[in-house]
Design a protein around this motif. Sequence first.
Motif, PDB file in Angstrom:
ATOM      1  N   GLY A 250      29.208  14.489  52.960  1.00  0.00           N
ATOM      2  CA  GLY A 250      30.174  15.510  52.571  1.00  0.00           C
ATOM      3  C   GLY A 250      30.174  15.676  51.066  1.00  0.00           C
ATOM      4  O   GLY A 250      29.278  15.168  50.376  1.00  0.00           O
ATOM      5  N   TYR A 251      31.166  16.387  50.577  1.00  0.00           N
ATOM      6  CA  TYR A 251      31.278  16.630  49.143  1.00  0.00           C
ATOM      7  C   TYR A 251      32.688  16.299  48.677  1.00  0.00           C
ATOM      8  O   TYR A 251      33.649  16.317  49.458  1.00  0.00           O
ATOM      9  N   LEU A 252      32.820  15.999  47.421  1.00  0.00           N
ATOM     10  CA  LEU A 252      34.145  15.811  46.855  1.00  0.00           C
ATOM     11  C   LEU A 252      34.940  17.104  47.031  1.00  0.00           C
ATOM     12  O   LEU A 252      34.462  18.178  46.656  1.00  0.00           O
ATOM     13  N   PRO A 253      36.127  17.048  47.612  1.00  0.00           N
ATOM     14  CA  PRO A 253      36.864  18.281  47.948  1.00  0.00           C
ATOM     15  C   PRO A 253      37.140  19.183  46.753  1.00  0.00           C
ATOM     16  O   PRO A 253      37.048  20.405  46.866  1.00  0.00           O
ATOM     17  N   GLN A 254      37.491  18.585  45.593  1.00  0.00           N
ATOM     18  CA  GLN A 254      37.798  19.432  44.435  1.00  0.00           C
ATOM     19  C   GLN A 254      36.563  20.177  43.943  1.00  0.00           C
ATOM     20  O   GLN A 254      36.652  21.316  43.462  1.00  0.00           O
ATOM     21  N   VAL A 255      35.394  19.550  44.113  1.00  0.00           N
ATOM     22  CA  VAL A 255      34.142  20.183  43.702  1.00  0.00           C
ATOM     23  C   VAL A 255      33.746  21.253  44.722  1.00  0.00           C
ATOM     24  O   VAL A 255      33.343  22.366  44.354  1.00  0.00           O
ATOM     25  N   LEU A 256      33.875  20.933  46.003  1.00  0.00           N
ATOM     26  CA  LEU A 256      33.526  21.886  47.054  1.00  0.00           C
ATOM     27  C   LEU A 256      34.401  23.130  46.988  1.00  0.00           C
ATOM     28  O   LEU A 256      33.900  24.261  47.072  1.00  0.00           O
TER      29      LEU A 256
ATOM     30  N   SER B  92      39.894  28.204  50.038  1.00  0.00           N
ATOM     31  CA  SER B  92      41.331  28.138  50.284  1.00  0.00           C
ATOM     32  C   SER B  92      41.667  27.012  51.245  1.00  0.00           C
ATOM     33  O   SER B  92      42.639  26.266  51.042  1.00  0.00           O
ATOM     34  N   GLY B  93      40.861  26.876  52.295  1.00  0.00           N
ATOM     35  CA  GLY B  93      41.107  25.838  53.290  1.00  0.00           C
ATOM     36  C   GLY B  93      40.974  24.441  52.715  1.00  0.00           C
ATOM     37  O   GLY B  93      41.854  23.591  52.902  1.00  0.00           O
ATOM     38  N   VAL B  94      39.890  24.192  51.996  1.00  0.00           N
ATOM     39  CA  VAL B  94      39.657  22.871  51.408  1.00  0.00           C
ATOM     40  C   VAL B  94      40.727  22.542  50.376  1.00  0.00           C
ATOM     41  O   VAL B  94      41.292  21.444  50.362  1.00  0.00           O
ATOM     42  N   ALA B  95      41.030  23.490  49.511  1.00  0.00           N
ATOM     43  CA  ALA B  95      42.020  23.268  48.461  1.00  0.00           C
ATOM     44  C   ALA B  95      43.397  23.012  49.056  1.00  0.00           C
ATOM     45  O   ALA B  95      44.139  22.125  48.598  1.00  0.00           O
ATOM     46  N   GLY B  96      43.750  23.776  50.084  1.00  0.00           N
ATOM     47  CA  GLY B  96      45.053  23.602  50.712  1.00  0.00           C
ATOM     48  C   GLY B  96      45.194  22.271  51.422  1.00  0.00           C
ATOM     49  O   GLY B  96      46.254  21.634  51.360  1.00  0.00           O
ATOM     50  N   GLN B  97      44.126  21.829  52.076  1.00  0.00           N
ATOM     51  CA  GLN B  97      44.162  20.583  52.837  1.00  0.00           C
ATOM     52  C   GLN B  97      44.170  19.350  51.957  1.00  0.00           C
ATOM     53  O   GLN B  97      44.599  18.282  52.382  1.00  0.00           O
ATOM     54  N   THR B  98      43.696  19.476  50.734  1.00  0.00           N
ATOM     55  CA  THR B  98      43.564  18.309  49.855  1.00  0.00           C
ATOM     56  C   THR B  98      44.537  18.341  48.679  1.00  0.00           C
ATOM     57  O   THR B  98      44.366  17.586  47.715  1.00  0.00           O
ATOM     58  N   GLY B  99      45.527  19.202  48.745  1.00  0.00           N
ATOM     59  CA  GLY B  99      46.575  19.188  47.734  1.00  0.00           C
ATOM     60  C   GLY B  99      46.206  19.778  46.393  1.00  0.00           C
ATOM     61  O   GLY B  99      46.835  19.459  45.377  1.00  0.00           O
ATOM     62  N   LEU B 100      45.188  20.637  46.378  1.00  0.00           N
ATOM     63  CA  LEU B 100      44.785  21.294  45.130  1.00  0.00           C
ATOM     64  C   LEU B 100      45.530  22.618  45.020  1.00  0.00           C
ATOM     65  O   LEU B 100      44.975  23.699  45.216  1.00  0.00           O
ATOM     66  N   GLY B 101      46.834  22.525  44.730  1.00  0.00           N
ATOM     67  CA  GLY B 101      47.720  23.682  44.782  1.00  0.00           C
ATOM     68  C   GLY B 101      47.276  24.893  43.992  1.00  0.00           C
ATOM     69  O   GLY B 101      47.148  25.994  44.550  1.00  0.00           O
ATOM     70  N   PRO B 102      47.028  24.764  42.685  1.00  0.00           N
ATOM     71  CA  PRO B 102      46.634  25.937  41.888  1.00  0.00           C
ATOM     72  C   PRO B 102      45.358  26.600  42.397  1.00  0.00           C
ATOM     73  O   PRO B 102      45.280  27.831  42.443  1.00  0.00           O
ATOM     74  N   LEU B 103      44.369  25.788  42.799  1.00  0.00           N
ATOM     75  CA  LEU B 103      43.126  26.360  43.303  1.00  0.00           C
ATOM     76  C   LEU B 103      43.339  27.001  44.667  1.00  0.00           C
ATOM     77  O   LEU B 103      42.732  28.039  44.972  1.00  0.00           O
ATOM     78  N   ALA B 104      44.212  26.422  45.480  1.00  0.00           N
ATOM     79  CA  ALA B 104      44.537  27.023  46.772  1.00  0.00           C
ATOM     80  C   ALA B 104      45.164  28.391  46.587  1.00  0.00           C
ATOM     81  O   ALA B 104      44.863  29.339  47.324  1.00  0.00           O
ATOM     82  N   VAL B 105      46.029  28.518  45.595  1.00  0.00           N
ATOM     83  CA  VAL B 105      46.666  29.805  45.304  1.00  0.00           C
ATOM     84  C   VAL B 105      45.635  30.816  44.808  1.00  0.00           C
ATOM     85  O   VAL B 105      45.594  31.962  45.279  1.00  0.00           O
ATOM     86  N   ASP B 106      44.786  30.409  43.857  1.00  0.00           N
ATOM     87  CA  ASP B 106      43.792  31.335  43.304  1.00  0.00           C
ATOM     88  C   ASP B 106      42.805  31.810  44.372  1.00  0.00           C
ATOM     89  O   ASP B 106      42.482  32.995  44.455  1.00  0.00           O
ATOM     90  N   SER B 107      42.316  30.871  45.179  1.00  0.00           N
ATOM     91  CA  SER B 107      41.342  31.246  46.208  1.00  0.00           C
ATOM     92  C   SER B 107      42.005  32.048  47.320  1.00  0.00           C
ATOM     93  O   SER B 107      41.415  32.983  47.870  1.00  0.00           O
ATOM     94  N   GLY B 108      43.257  31.721  47.643  1.00  0.00           N
ATOM     95  CA  GLY B 108      43.988  32.495  48.640  1.00  0.00           C
ATOM     96  C   GLY B 108      44.263  33.908  48.173  1.00  0.00           C
ATOM     97  O   GLY B 108      44.186  34.867  48.945  1.00  0.00           O
ATOM     98  N   LEU B 109      44.576  34.031  46.899  1.00  0.00           N
ATOM     99  CA  LEU B 109      44.808  35.354  46.316  1.00  0.00           C
ATOM    100  C   LEU B 109      43.532  36.189  46.370  1.00  0.00           C
ATOM    101  O   LEU B 109      43.556  37.374  46.745  1.00  0.00           O
ATOM    102  N   ALA B 110      42.409  35.571  46.024  1.00  0.00           N
ATOM    103  CA  ALA B 110      41.127  36.278  46.079  1.00  0.00           C
ATOM    104  C   ALA B 110      40.767  36.649  47.515  1.00  0.00           C
ATOM    105  O   ALA B 110      40.241  37.736  47.783  1.00  0.00           O
ATOM    106  N   LEU B 111      41.076  35.741  48.451  1.00  0.00           N
ATOM    107  CA  LEU B 111      40.811  36.016  49.867  1.00  0.00           C
ATOM    108  C   LEU B 111      41.649  37.196  50.354  1.00  0.00           C
ATOM    109  O   LEU B 111      41.129  38.108  51.012  1.00  0.00           O
TER     110      LEU B 111
END
Length: 320
Positions: free
Chosen positions: A63-69, A97-116
């Motif tokens: 697998g990959y480090l979640p923050q990097v993936l 969005s899925g990876v960031a949300g599942q691993t607690g990367l809040g700001p990245l989850a928001v940015d990727s969700g917004l782009a999605l």
Amino acid sequence: YRARDRANDAIALYEALENKPRVSEVLNHLAAIELQDGKFDLALEKVTAALETSKVEQDGKAGYLPQVLAQAEFIRGTVARRQGDTKTAIDHFNRASGVAGQTGLGPLAVDSGLALGEALLASRQSENATSVLRRVAGAAQQLGNPVRERSACELLAQAEASRKNFAEAVKIGTRTLQLTQQLRFEQALPIDLYNLGFFHFANNDAKQALPFLEQASSRTGSMGKHPLVKEILYFKGLAQLQTGATDEARTTLGAALEAAREAKDAVKTVASLDALAGIAMSKGEKDTARGHLGQAIDIAGQAELKDQRKALTKKLSSIT
């Protein structure tokens, strides 16, 4: 160049320390730099290198480090979007969005969700966009990020409007305007005022729409040749007409007609002429109405607006 140099120096340092997680994060940072400069191939190369460097074993599986993936998928999605491949962009943003949300990367989850959400809306997947953007708006609010919350609300209101849920669009548009005012985003203010006015108008409430459209109209002087100017004037004119201010509506729709002609917008030019013809008829000015309709028919014909031309021709023939 300085940013690249600093990043490359950091990579050399972390490689010497055998700190692969930090190397992979900096490679993603380099990818973002290349992306900003429009060097898409280089950006994708750096992302691939970041993922290769961040490989880990998880439960016996590679697998990959979640923050990097998550960051890599976000960058890949951004590249695809800028290259006009919305379908691929949606896939990458969804994974990010899925990876960031599942691993607690809040700001990245928001940015990727917004782009999605934005990509889904652009591809006319309004229902899916609504679901994603509602979640993103809530997450941004929880993170105390009003800038991202405003962006999510702006898109969410558009998504609801595209689904004809105008009452809901009014609610969300109101929140968008509140955030814009709190943030003092002066350039966004006429746009948000127009949107809220339009949502009220589309919700069959011209009386509520008019104050917002008037406020938006008062700010068009600073907008130059922004394509929204003709829309603001057109719907302000219609709202005035529906609230009984016929003379004011005639003046406003005349301005809308001029703005539409300048923008070479045949659809709005025809619509403005049609509305002006209706005002002329209400005042018994049949020749003026015929003139407006004749112009509208000619323009509709040139622009191949067949349905509009047919309806306008019928109107013209009914004037006796």
